[in-house]
Design a protein around this motif. Sequence first.
Motif, mmCIF file in Angstrom:
data_model
loop_
_atom_site.group_PDB
_atom_site.id
_atom_site.type_symbol
_atom_site.label_atom_id
_atom_site.label_comp_id
_atom_site.label_asym_id
_atom_site.label_seq_id
_atom_site.Cartn_x
_atom_site.Cartn_y
_atom_site.Cartn_z
ATOM 1 N N ARG A 165 78.303 58.060 24.717
ATOM 2 C CA ARG A 165 79.712 57.943 24.320
ATOM 3 C C ARG A 165 80.517 59.176 24.712
ATOM 4 O O ARG A 165 81.649 59.065 25.160
ATOM 5 C CB ARG A 165 79.819 57.699 22.813
ATOM 6 C CG ARG A 165 79.433 56.294 22.416
ATOM 7 C CD ARG A 165 79.706 56.074 20.958
ATOM 8 N NE ARG A 165 79.452 54.693 20.588
ATOM 9 C CZ ARG A 165 79.891 54.145 19.471
ATOM 10 N NH1 ARG A 165 80.600 54.852 18.604
ATOM 11 N NH2 ARG A 165 79.618 52.895 19.191
ATOM 12 N N TRP A 216 85.917 57.098 18.153
ATOM 13 C CA TRP A 216 84.848 56.203 18.603
ATOM 14 C C TRP A 216 83.707 57.015 19.220
ATOM 15 O O TRP A 216 82.539 56.761 18.939
ATOM 16 C CB TRP A 216 85.398 55.201 19.623
ATOM 17 C CG TRP A 216 84.332 54.386 20.270
ATOM 18 C CD1 TRP A 216 83.720 53.276 19.772
ATOM 19 C CD2 TRP A 216 83.730 54.634 21.547
ATOM 20 N NE1 TRP A 216 82.776 52.820 20.650
ATOM 21 C CE2 TRP A 216 82.761 53.633 21.759
ATOM 22 C CE3 TRP A 216 83.908 55.596 22.531
ATOM 23 C CZ2 TRP A 216 81.989 53.564 22.904
ATOM 24 C CZ3 TRP A 216 83.131 55.534 23.675
ATOM 25 C CH2 TRP A 216 82.188 54.524 23.856
ATOM 26 N N GLU A 226 86.131 49.787 25.333
ATOM 27 C CA GLU A 226 86.491 50.500 24.103
ATOM 28 C C GLU A 226 87.449 51.650 24.403
ATOM 29 O O GLU A 226 88.439 51.843 23.695
ATOM 30 C CB GLU A 226 85.222 51.029 23.427
ATOM 31 C CG GLU A 226 85.417 51.504 22.022
ATOM 32 C CD GLU A 226 85.593 50.386 21.013
ATOM 33 O OE1 GLU A 226 86.402 50.567 20.082
ATOM 34 O OE2 GLU A 226 84.938 49.343 21.153
#
Length: 174
Positions: free
Chosen positions: A104, A164, A151
Amino acid sequence: MLEELAVAYVARFATSAKALERYCRRKLRERGWEGQEEGTPAPDVAALVSRFVEKRYVDDEEFARLRTGSLLRRGYGARRVGAALDQAGIAGEDRHDISQADRRHAALRMAEKRRFGPFGADGAPADDRAVREKQIAAMIRAGHSLDAARELVDAPDQDTARDWAHALDEEEYR
């Protein structure tokens, strides 16, 4: 002669055993060793490489760790990291698993660097579908998953995108 070239190569570049072997074989070819005088044995490249591994001039596990970290910090995804390690000839046992949090962070780094989604000029995701699709495609080519690309590109603002990316960091500390 070949050993001197190999020492100079590993002193200058971080490399894997497979890459060193390719380099040595290429140097022998370039310098015309193949088919040279009869009776003169060609240098044993495999033995040279194994000596360098024993002396730890070449360490595949350390190379994999450093290369993985470097690519993740530059914003590349797990698939792209795996391809780079494959190219370097790093075997599976020398590779480290890439955590979901690191994946991420790498995706976030790429979105920030390339100014995708909310990191664009106006601070909001692109309204144009074609632009969004190009941004998502670029992230996928860089080795990120489709879910991560969507995302970040579709995040309404920078804080949401960063939240996130850092959500898994908070879970690790609990």
